[in-house]
Design a protein around this motif. Structure first.
Motif, PDB file in Angstrom:
ATOM      1  N   GLY A  51       0.817  -1.217   0.000  1.00 46.10           N
ATOM      2  CA  GLY A  51       0.000   0.000   0.000  1.00 46.10           C
ATOM      3  C   GLY A  51       0.846   1.260   0.000  1.00 46.10           C
ATOM      4  N   LYS A  52       1.933   1.252   0.766  1.00 49.84           N
ATOM      5  CA  LYS A  52       2.834   2.409   0.786  1.00 49.84           C
ATOM      6  C   LYS A  52       3.578   2.535  -0.537  1.00 49.84           C
ATOM      7  CE  LYS A  52       3.307   2.661   5.725  1.00 49.84           C
ATOM      8  NZ  LYS A  52       4.114   2.485   6.911  1.00 49.84           N
ATOM      9  N   ALA A  53       3.978   1.398  -1.110  1.00 48.02           N
ATOM     10  CA  ALA A  53       4.700   1.425  -2.384  1.00 48.02           C
ATOM     11  C   ALA A  53       3.812   1.934  -3.518  1.00 48.02           C
ATOM     12  CB  ALA A  53       5.225   0.027  -2.725  1.00 48.02           C
ATOM     13  N   LEU A  54       2.521   1.627  -3.442  1.00 47.10           N
ATOM     14  CA  LEU A  54       1.578   2.063  -4.476  1.00 47.10           C
ATOM     15  C   LEU A  54       0.972   3.437  -4.194  1.00 47.10           C
ATOM     16  CD1 LEU A  54      -0.237  -1.339  -5.085  1.00 47.10           C
ATOM     17  CD2 LEU A  54       1.422  -0.223  -6.582  1.00 47.10           C
ATOM     18  N   GLY A  55       1.312   4.030  -3.052  1.00 46.91           N
ATOM     19  CA  GLY A  55       0.816   5.359  -2.718  1.00 46.91           C
ATOM     20  C   GLY A  55      -0.562   5.384  -2.080  1.00 46.91           C
TER      21      GLY A  55
END
Length: 87
Positions: A51-55
């Motif tokens: 989720g953090k990597a995909l924003g």
């Protein structure tokens, strides 16, 4: 967000998320209660990382929710079974 809960909540949510993931993907999987808890917690961590990597989670304190923990646990089970088939 799982990051807002204490360690006991992590264990309870991990158990429920891991159990749901195992129910969604029935089959022969190793472990009992402890492995199911770890599966749910790892699923939440994977979902939070993705989720953090995909924003999707913009704040550093944002973490995966309960449904994301289930999806992450299902993803881990799927990958586990792919690796297991190759052996």
């Amino acid at each position: 967000m799982l990051a807002d809960y204490g360690w006991l909540s992590w264990i309870i949510i991990g158990l429920v998320a891991g159990a749901i993931a195992k129910a969604v993907m029935p089959g022969k999987d190793p472990g009992g209660c402890v492995v199911t808890i770890l599966l749910g917690i790892a699923g939440a961590m994977v979902a939070g990382f993705l989720g953090k990597a995909l924003g999707w989670y913009r704040e550093p304190t944002d973490g995966a929710g309960f449904l994301a923990a289930i999806v992450g646990a299902v993803l881990i089970l799927f990958i586990y079974r792919l690796v297991l088939k190759r052996r």
